[in-house]
Scaffold this motif. Structure first.
Motif: not given
Length: 115
Positions: A14-15, A62, A66, A84, A86-89, A113, A115
Motif C-alpha cells: 500500500a502506498g 475511486s 491517484r 498511492s 490501496k488494497p482495494e485497488d 496491493v 496492506s
C-alpha cells in the motif's frame, strides 16, 4: 488481427506505484476510444479510466487524483500510472478498445496491493 496486450502488473505494498501498459495492434491501432477497466474477485468489471471518442478523459471517482491515463500514439500504447495504491485497488486490470461498434479486450494483468 486486432489485439490488445497489457503488461506492468505485479504485487506492491500500500502506498506504492505501478504503471500499466496496453499495446494495440491490427485494425484497432490509432483508435481514440481506449481505456482501463478492473475486476476484483466476485465483483463486476468497472471502468477505471478511459479516453472518449473526442479525446476527453474519464476517471472513476475511486481513482481520481491517484491514477493517470496517458497515451503514446507513435507506439499505439495507452498507459495507466497508478500511485498511492490501496488494497482495494487489487484486481485484474483490462485494456479495452472500441472500433466500429465492436469491443476489444486484452487478457488482463493482475495488480495486488498488500496492506
Amino acid at each position: 488481427q486486432a489485439q490488445l496486450v497489457e503488461s506492468g502488473g505485479g504485487s506492491v505494498q500500500a502506498g506504492g506505484s505501478l504503471r500499466l501498459s496496453c499495446v494495440a495492434s491490427g485494425r484497432i491501432r490509432g483508435v481514440n476510444t481506449m481505456g482501463w477497466y478492473r475486476q476484483a474477485p466476485g465483483k463486476q468489471r468497472d471502468l477505471v479510466a478511459s479516453f472518449s471518442r473526442d479525446g476527453s478523459i474519464n476517471y472513476s471517482d475511486s481513482v481520481k487524483d491517484r491514477f493517470t491515463i496517458s497515451r503514446n500514439r507513435a507506439r499505439d500504447t495507452v498507459y495507466l500510472q497508478m500511485n498511492s495504491l490501496k488494497p482495494e485497488d487489487t484486481a485484474v486490470y483490462y485494456c479495452k478498445s472500441i472500433f466500429a461498434g465492436i469491443e476489444y479486450w486484452g487478457r488482463g494483468t493482475q495488480v495486488t496491493v498488500s496492506s
